[in-house]
Design a protein around this motif. Structure first.
Motif, PDB file in Angstrom:
ATOM      1  N   MET A   1     -48.421 -12.692 -16.801  1.00 11.98           N
ATOM      2  CA  MET A   1     -48.392 -11.228 -16.490  1.00 11.98           C
ATOM      3  C   MET A   1     -47.055 -10.915 -16.706  1.00 11.98           C
ATOM      4  SD  MET A   1     -50.744  -9.312 -13.802  1.00 11.98           S
ATOM      5  CE  MET A   1     -49.669  -7.954 -12.852  1.00 11.98           C
ATOM      6  N   THR A   2     -46.853  -9.709 -17.383  1.00 15.28           N
ATOM      7  CA  THR A   2     -45.305  -9.232 -17.310  1.00 15.28           C
ATOM      8  C   THR A   2     -45.110  -8.483 -16.291  1.00 15.28           C
ATOM      9  OG1 THR A   2     -46.148  -7.345 -18.897  1.00 15.28           O
ATOM     10  CG2 THR A   2     -45.475  -9.377 -19.810  1.00 15.28           C
ATOM     11  N   ARG A   3     -43.738  -8.126 -16.058  1.00 16.64           N
ATOM     12  CA  ARG A   3     -43.481  -7.132 -14.932  1.00 16.64           C
ATOM     13  C   ARG A   3     -43.684  -5.780 -15.046  1.00 16.64           C
ATOM     14  NH1 ARG A   3     -37.291  -6.977 -13.641  1.00 16.64           N
ATOM     15  NH2 ARG A   3     -37.347  -5.085 -12.178  1.00 16.64           N
ATOM     16  N   LYS A   4     -44.090  -4.907 -14.560  1.00 15.43           N
ATOM     17  CA  LYS A   4     -44.063  -3.473 -14.655  1.00 15.43           C
ATOM     18  C   LYS A   4     -42.681  -2.722 -14.130  1.00 15.43           C
ATOM     19  CE  LYS A   4     -48.524  -3.519 -15.856  1.00 15.43           C
ATOM     20  NZ  LYS A   4     -48.702  -3.205 -17.253  1.00 15.43           N
ATOM     21  N   LEU A   5     -42.005  -1.879 -14.982  1.00 12.26           N
ATOM     22  CA  LEU A   5     -40.825  -1.304 -14.496  1.00 12.26           C
ATOM     23  C   LEU A   5     -41.298   0.109 -13.961  1.00 12.26           C
ATOM     24  CD1 LEU A   5     -38.745  -2.706 -17.569  1.00 12.26           C
ATOM     25  CD2 LEU A   5     -38.826  -3.626 -15.211  1.00 12.26           C
ATOM     26  N   ARG A   6     -40.672   0.424 -12.990  1.00  8.40           N
ATOM     27  CA  ARG A   6     -40.562   1.842 -12.782  1.00  8.40           C
ATOM     28  C   ARG A   6     -39.373   2.666 -13.229  1.00  8.40           C
ATOM     29  NH1 ARG A   6     -39.964   2.118  -6.710  1.00  8.40           N
ATOM     30  NH2 ARG A   6     -38.345   0.409  -7.169  1.00  8.40           N
ATOM     31  N   TRP A   7     -39.323   4.004 -13.290  1.00  8.47           N
ATOM     32  CA  TRP A   7     -38.040   4.730 -13.769  1.00  8.47           C
ATOM     33  C   TRP A   7     -36.656   4.224 -13.183  1.00  8.47           C
ATOM     34  CZ3 TRP A   7     -34.761   7.512 -10.850  1.00  8.47           C
ATOM     35  CH2 TRP A   7     -35.122   8.075  -9.703  1.00  8.47           C
ATOM     36  N   GLN A   8     -36.780   3.920 -11.858  1.00  8.85           N
ATOM     37  CA  GLN A   8     -35.682   3.377 -11.181  1.00  8.85           C
ATOM     38  C   GLN A   8     -35.235   2.037 -11.747  1.00  8.85           C
ATOM     39  OE1 GLN A   8     -38.485   4.138  -9.469  1.00  8.85           O
ATOM     40  NE2 GLN A   8     -38.210   5.459  -7.665  1.00  8.85           N
ATOM     41  N   ASP A   9     -36.028   1.215 -12.275  1.00 12.13           N
ATOM     42  CA  ASP A   9     -35.590  -0.118 -12.844  1.00 12.13           C
ATOM     43  C   ASP A   9     -35.100   0.260 -14.087  1.00 12.13           C
ATOM     44  OD1 ASP A   9     -36.780  -1.714 -10.927  1.00 12.13           O
ATOM     45  OD2 ASP A   9     -38.999  -1.576 -11.610  1.00 12.13           O
ATOM     46  N   ILE A  10     -35.633   1.059 -14.927  1.00 11.43           N
ATOM     47  CA  ILE A  10     -34.957   1.337 -16.034  1.00 11.43           C
ATOM     48  C   ILE A  10     -33.696   2.164 -16.040  1.00 11.43           C
ATOM     49  CG2 ILE A  10     -35.428   2.867 -18.244  1.00 11.43           C
ATOM     50  CD1 ILE A  10     -38.476   2.071 -18.087  1.00 11.43           C
ATOM     51  N   ALA A  11     -33.738   3.046 -14.971  1.00  8.41           N
ATOM     52  CA  ALA A  11     -32.309   3.764 -14.737  1.00  8.41           C
ATOM     53  C   ALA A  11     -31.123   2.603 -14.403  1.00  8.41           C
ATOM     54  CB  ALA A  11     -32.313   4.631 -13.488  1.00  8.41           C
ATOM     55  N   GLN A  12     -31.394   1.479 -13.596  1.00 11.49           N
ATOM     56  CA  GLN A  12     -30.502   0.688 -13.321  1.00 11.49           C
ATOM     57  C   GLN A  12     -30.025  -0.390 -14.654  1.00 11.49           C
ATOM     58  OE1 GLN A  12     -31.873  -2.153 -10.402  1.00 11.49           O
ATOM     59  NE2 GLN A  12     -29.882  -2.711  -9.952  1.00 11.49           N
ATOM     60  N   MET A  13     -31.356  -0.688 -15.718  1.00 12.85           N
ATOM     61  CA  MET A  13     -30.965  -1.519 -16.608  1.00 12.85           C
ATOM     62  C   MET A  13     -30.073  -0.883 -17.702  1.00 12.85           C
ATOM     63  SD  MET A  13     -34.805  -2.791 -17.592  1.00 12.85           S
ATOM     64  CE  MET A  13     -34.550  -3.663 -19.058  1.00 12.85           C
ATOM     65  N   PHE A  14     -30.254   0.427 -18.028  1.00 16.33           N
ATOM     66  CA  PHE A  14     -29.443   1.462 -19.067  1.00 16.33           C
ATOM     67  C   PHE A  14     -28.281   2.057 -18.178  1.00 16.33           C
ATOM     68  CE2 PHE A  14     -33.614   0.866 -20.988  1.00 16.33           C
ATOM     69  CZ  PHE A  14     -33.263   0.142 -22.248  1.00 16.33           C
ATOM     70  N   SER A  15     -28.163   1.893 -16.965  1.00 14.91           N
ATOM     71  CA  SER A  15     -26.893   2.808 -16.234  1.00 14.91           C
ATOM     72  C   SER A  15     -27.010   4.478 -16.404  1.00 14.91           C
ATOM     73  CB  SER A  15     -25.596   2.353 -16.635  1.00 14.91           C
ATOM     74  OG  SER A  15     -25.439   0.910 -16.318  1.00 14.91           O
ATOM     75  N   CYS A  16     -28.134   4.689 -16.337  1.00 18.22           N
ATOM     76  CA  CYS A  16     -28.331   6.391 -16.434  1.00 18.22           C
ATOM     77  C   CYS A  16     -28.832   6.608 -15.085  1.00 18.22           C
ATOM     78  CB  CYS A  16     -29.154   6.607 -17.502  1.00 18.22           C
ATOM     79  SG  CYS A  16     -31.054   5.828 -17.616  1.00 18.22           S
ATOM     80  N   GLY A  17     -29.286   8.263 -15.262  1.00 16.37           N
ATOM     81  CA  GLY A  17     -30.092   8.685 -14.204  1.00 16.37           C
ATOM     82  C   GLY A  17     -31.362   8.974 -14.326  1.00 16.37           C
ATOM     83  N   ARG A  18     -32.118   9.664 -13.374  1.00 14.21           N
ATOM     84  CA  ARG A  18     -33.190   9.647 -13.376  1.00 14.21           C
ATOM     85  C   ARG A  18     -34.033  10.346 -14.368  1.00 14.21           C
ATOM     86  NH1 ARG A  18     -36.533  14.198 -11.650  1.00 14.21           N
ATOM     87  NH2 ARG A  18     -38.799  13.764 -10.904  1.00 14.21           N
ATOM     88  N   SER A  19     -33.263  11.549 -15.076  1.00  9.45           N
ATOM     89  CA  SER A  19     -33.852  12.156 -16.031  1.00  9.45           C
ATOM     90  C   SER A  19     -33.743  11.555 -17.454  1.00  9.45           C
ATOM     91  CB  SER A  19     -32.837  13.580 -16.369  1.00  9.45           C
ATOM     92  OG  SER A  19     -33.056  14.578 -15.170  1.00  9.45           O
ATOM     93  N   LYS A  20     -32.800  10.661 -17.863  1.00  9.92           N
ATOM     94  CA  LYS A  20     -32.772   9.799 -18.767  1.00  9.92           C
ATOM     95  C   LYS A  20     -33.802   8.694 -18.855  1.00  9.92           C
ATOM     96  CE  LYS A  20     -28.268  11.198 -20.586  1.00  9.92           C
ATOM     97  NZ  LYS A  20     -26.883  10.601 -20.951  1.00  9.92           N
ATOM     98  N   ALA A  21     -33.842   8.156 -17.578  1.00 11.49           N
ATOM     99  CA  ALA A  21     -34.960   7.200 -17.248  1.00 11.49           C
ATOM    100  C   ALA A  21     -36.235   7.591 -17.661  1.00 11.49           C
ATOM    101  CB  ALA A  21     -34.668   6.517 -15.918  1.00 11.49           C
TER     102      ALA A  21
END
Length: 62
Positions: A1-21
């Protein structure tokens, strides 16, 4: 089973804020639990492999 990513995880991965995530999350098929969107980690990687990038378009202001 793969990991589910929240917008916070994506923001951290791409070094961006909430809106872009959230723009990134909404370009893919997101699963909602309550009001929180989740994206499959494998689906995110496949999307990047297929498209080479994630193009973001800001919504037009009214």
């Amino acid at each position: 089973m793969t990991r589910k990513l929240r917008w916070q995880d994506i923001a951290q991965m791409f070094s961006c804020g909430r809106s872009k995530a959230l723009l990134i999350v909404h370009q893919m098929r997101a699963t909602y639990v309550g009001r929180t969107p989740f994206v499959d980690e494998d689906e995110l990687e496949a999307f990047i492999r297929e498209h080479g990038e994630i193009k973001l378009a800001w919504p037009k202001r009214i």
